[in-house]
Scaffold this motif. Structure first.
Motif, PDB file in Angstrom:
ATOM      1  N   TRP A   1       0.817  -1.209   0.000  1.00 51.31           N
ATOM      2  CA  TRP A   1       0.000   0.000   0.000  1.00 51.31           C
ATOM      3  C   TRP A   1       0.851   1.259   0.000  1.00 51.31           C
ATOM      4  CZ3 TRP A   1      -4.996  -0.727  -0.874  1.00 51.31           C
ATOM      5  CH2 TRP A   1      -5.528  -1.990  -0.597  1.00 51.31           C
ATOM      6  N   THR A   2       0.419   2.213  -0.822  1.00 46.14           N
ATOM      7  CA  THR A   2       0.976   3.556  -0.808  1.00 46.14           C
ATOM      8  C   THR A   2      -0.085   4.494  -0.262  1.00 46.14           C
ATOM      9  OG1 THR A   2       2.511   3.198  -2.641  1.00 46.14           O
ATOM     10  CG2 THR A   2       1.791   5.462  -2.247  1.00 46.14           C
ATOM     11  N   LEU A   3       0.302   5.353   0.665  1.00 44.72           N
ATOM     12  CA  LEU A   3      -0.636   6.276   1.295  1.00 44.72           C
ATOM     13  C   LEU A   3      -0.389   7.695   0.805  1.00 44.72           C
ATOM     14  CD1 LEU A   3      -0.661   5.043   5.008  1.00 44.72           C
ATOM     15  CD2 LEU A   3      -2.012   4.233   3.062  1.00 44.72           C
ATOM     16  N   ALA A   4      -1.488   8.400   0.530  1.00 48.39           N
ATOM     17  CA  ALA A   4      -1.439   9.829   0.213  1.00 48.39           C
ATOM     18  C   ALA A   4      -2.204  10.549   1.304  1.00 48.39           C
ATOM     19  CB  ALA A   4      -2.069  10.099  -1.153  1.00 48.39           C
ATOM     20  N   HIS A   5      -1.499  11.363   2.071  1.00 47.96           N
ATOM     21  CA  HIS A   5      -2.051  11.968   3.276  1.00 47.96           C
ATOM     22  C   HIS A   5      -2.109  13.479   3.125  1.00 47.96           C
ATOM     23  CE1 HIS A   5      -0.734  13.756   7.347  1.00 47.96           C
ATOM     24  NE2 HIS A   5      -2.053  13.674   7.357  1.00 47.96           N
ATOM     25  N   GLY A   6      -3.277  14.058   3.385  1.00 53.52           N
ATOM     26  CA  GLY A   6      -3.392  15.504   3.372  1.00 53.52           C
ATOM     27  C   GLY A   6      -4.557  15.950   4.224  1.00 53.52           C
ATOM     28  N   ARG A   7      -4.301  16.775   5.204  1.00 51.17           N
ATOM     29  CA  ARG A   7      -5.378  17.190   6.099  1.00 51.17           C
ATOM     30  C   ARG A   7      -6.362  18.127   5.413  1.00 51.17           C
ATOM     31  NH1 ARG A   7      -5.055  20.484  11.865  1.00 51.17           N
ATOM     32  NH2 ARG A   7      -7.157  19.952  12.551  1.00 51.17           N
ATOM     33  N   ILE A   8      -5.850  19.068   4.612  1.00 52.99           N
ATOM     34  CA  ILE A   8      -6.752  20.051   3.998  1.00 52.99           C
ATOM     35  C   ILE A   8      -6.618  20.107   2.483  1.00 52.99           C
ATOM     36  CG2 ILE A   8      -6.899  21.503   6.043  1.00 52.99           C
ATOM     37  CD1 ILE A   8      -4.798  23.333   4.836  1.00 52.99           C
ATOM     38  N   HIS A   9      -5.578  19.530   1.909  1.00 49.11           N
ATOM     39  CA  HIS A   9      -5.320  19.721   0.484  1.00 49.11           C
ATOM     40  C   HIS A   9      -5.428  18.435  -0.332  1.00 49.11           C
ATOM     41  CE1 HIS A   9      -2.828  23.572   1.446  1.00 49.11           C
ATOM     42  NE2 HIS A   9      -4.117  23.831   1.315  1.00 49.11           N
ATOM     43  N   LEU A  10      -5.846  17.336   0.274  1.00 50.68           N
ATOM     44  CA  LEU A  10      -5.892  16.085  -0.490  1.00 50.68           C
ATOM     45  C   LEU A  10      -6.848  16.203  -1.663  1.00 50.68           C
ATOM     46  CD1 LEU A  10      -4.933  13.192  -0.772  1.00 50.68           C
ATOM     47  CD2 LEU A  10      -6.721  12.489   0.796  1.00 50.68           C
ATOM     48  N   THR A  11      -7.998  16.832  -1.440  1.00 57.57           N
ATOM     49  CA  THR A  11      -8.905  17.174  -2.532  1.00 57.57           C
ATOM     50  C   THR A  11      -9.193  18.663  -2.436  1.00 57.57           C
ATOM     51  OG1 THR A  11     -10.915  16.789  -1.224  1.00 57.57           O
ATOM     52  CG2 THR A  11      -9.974  14.907  -2.379  1.00 57.57           C
ATOM     53  N   ALA A  12      -9.697  19.213  -3.500  1.00 65.15           N
ATOM     54  CA  ALA A  12      -9.937  20.655  -3.545  1.00 65.15           C
ATOM     55  C   ALA A  12     -11.198  21.001  -2.769  1.00 65.15           C
ATOM     56  CB  ALA A  12     -10.052  21.136  -4.984  1.00 65.15           C
ATOM     57  N   GLY A  13     -11.060  21.205  -1.464  1.00 67.56           N
ATOM     58  CA  GLY A  13     -12.209  21.567  -0.643  1.00 67.56           C
ATOM     59  C   GLY A  13     -13.111  20.389  -0.373  1.00 67.56           C
ATOM     60  N   PHE A  14     -12.583  19.326   0.227  1.00 69.61           N
ATOM     61  CA  PHE A  14     -13.341  18.098   0.434  1.00 69.61           C
ATOM     62  C   PHE A  14     -14.661  18.342   1.155  1.00 69.61           C
ATOM     63  CE2 PHE A  14     -14.267  14.767   3.648  1.00 69.61           C
ATOM     64  CZ  PHE A  14     -14.849  13.872   2.781  1.00 69.61           C
ATOM     65  N   ASN A  15     -15.716  17.861   0.541  1.00 70.26           N
ATOM     66  CA  ASN A  15     -17.042  17.860   1.141  1.00 70.26           C
ATOM     67  C   ASN A  15     -17.801  16.684   0.553  1.00 70.26           C
ATOM     68  OD1 ASN A  15     -19.653  18.247   2.029  1.00 70.26           O
ATOM     69  ND2 ASN A  15     -19.658  20.449   1.685  1.00 70.26           N
ATOM     70  N   ALA A  16     -18.094  15.693   1.387  1.00 73.87           N
ATOM     71  CA  ALA A  16     -18.748  14.485   0.898  1.00 73.87           C
ATOM     72  C   ALA A  16     -20.128  14.751   0.328  1.00 73.87           C
ATOM     73  CB  ALA A  16     -18.847  13.446   2.022  1.00 73.87           C
ATOM     74  N   ALA A  17     -20.706  15.901   0.653  1.00 67.31           N
ATOM     75  CA  ALA A  17     -22.030  16.228   0.133  1.00 67.31           C
ATOM     76  C   ALA A  17     -21.972  16.764  -1.293  1.00 67.31           C
ATOM     77  CB  ALA A  17     -22.711  17.253   1.039  1.00 67.31           C
ATOM     78  N   ASP A  18     -20.779  17.126  -1.769  1.00 73.68           N
ATOM     79  CA  ASP A  18     -20.662  17.662  -3.122  1.00 73.68           C
ATOM     80  C   ASP A  18     -20.771  16.544  -4.153  1.00 73.68           C
ATOM     81  OD1 ASP A  18     -20.362  20.228  -2.243  1.00 73.68           O
ATOM     82  OD2 ASP A  18     -18.170  20.174  -2.260  1.00 73.68           O
TER      83      ASP A  18
END
Length: 204
Positions: free
Chosen positions: A57-74
């Motif tokens: 496994w390779t992990l990609a970790h980002g608290r605020i920048h992993l996706t552009a404004g993460f919101n599961a409701a989008d």
């Protein structure tokens, strides 16, 4: 500190860190060791590294920048997972934040989102697929706001909240599905990882 609570990460099966960084579109790249990289990604940017001592496994970790404004409701978020898995194969997404009481997980492979569940701020904006065995064992990942929730009383709300996940549930699901980052000894990760920024973000 390593990867742990109050953050998000993606686990990718059998993909080199460079391939994952390319799929995430990371720019301003810098090689970092595990300790420096994971700490940097808590502040800004994304850190990608193999999850030694299991290099599956390779992990990609980002608290605020992993996706552009993460919101599961989008609406774009499930599409982002599908697109990423089209490029990388099997991917798993995890997010947990006890301060905001937001916790979720997802699994996709070859462009198909097979499982996703996200609880945040008293609602369940994302619920895809059937529960996996570990979710059933933990008693999470099933409920959402059913019809008539607007008239729920205290008893109904208590039952709903008791069925919602916590950060420990996210870690247990990660451990069963792939790897729990809390269990990765920092000294075991000897290869350098990649720290960078997705498009739209610049180093501060």
């Amino acid at each position: 500190m390593g990867i742990g609570y109050k953050t998000t990460w993606v686990a990718v099966r059998n993909a080199a860190p460079e391939v994952v960084a390319d799929a995430l579109g990371l720019r301003h790249r810098e090689e970092m060791g595990w300790t420096d990289g994971t700490e940097a990604a808590y502040r800004q940017g994304v850190f990608v590294a193999r999850a030694e001592p299991d290099p599956t496994w390779t992990l990609a970790h980002g608290r605020i920048h992993l996706t552009a404004g993460f919101n599961a409701a989008d609406p774009w978020f499930p599409d982002w997972l599908r697109s990423l898995s089209t490029q990388l194969g099997e991917i798993q997404f995890f997010s947990t934040d006890r301060i905001g009481d937001c916790h979720g997980w997802a699994r996709a492979d070859a462009g198909e989102l097979t499982r996703a569940y996200y609880y945040g701020n008293g609602s369940v904006p994302l619920h895809v697929g059937d529960r996996t065995d570990i979710e059933r064992e933990l008693g999470v990942g099933e409920r959402q706001l059913e019809d008539g929730w607007q008239s729920w009383g205290d008893q109904e709300w208590d039952a709903f909240m008791n069925a919602m996940p916590c950060e420990q549930d996210v870690m247990r699901i990660a451990e069963r599905w792939s790897v729990c980052p809390l269990h990765i000894p920092e000294e075991s990760v000897t290869d350098q990882g990649i720290h960078g920024f997705p498009a739209g973000f610049e180093p501060r």
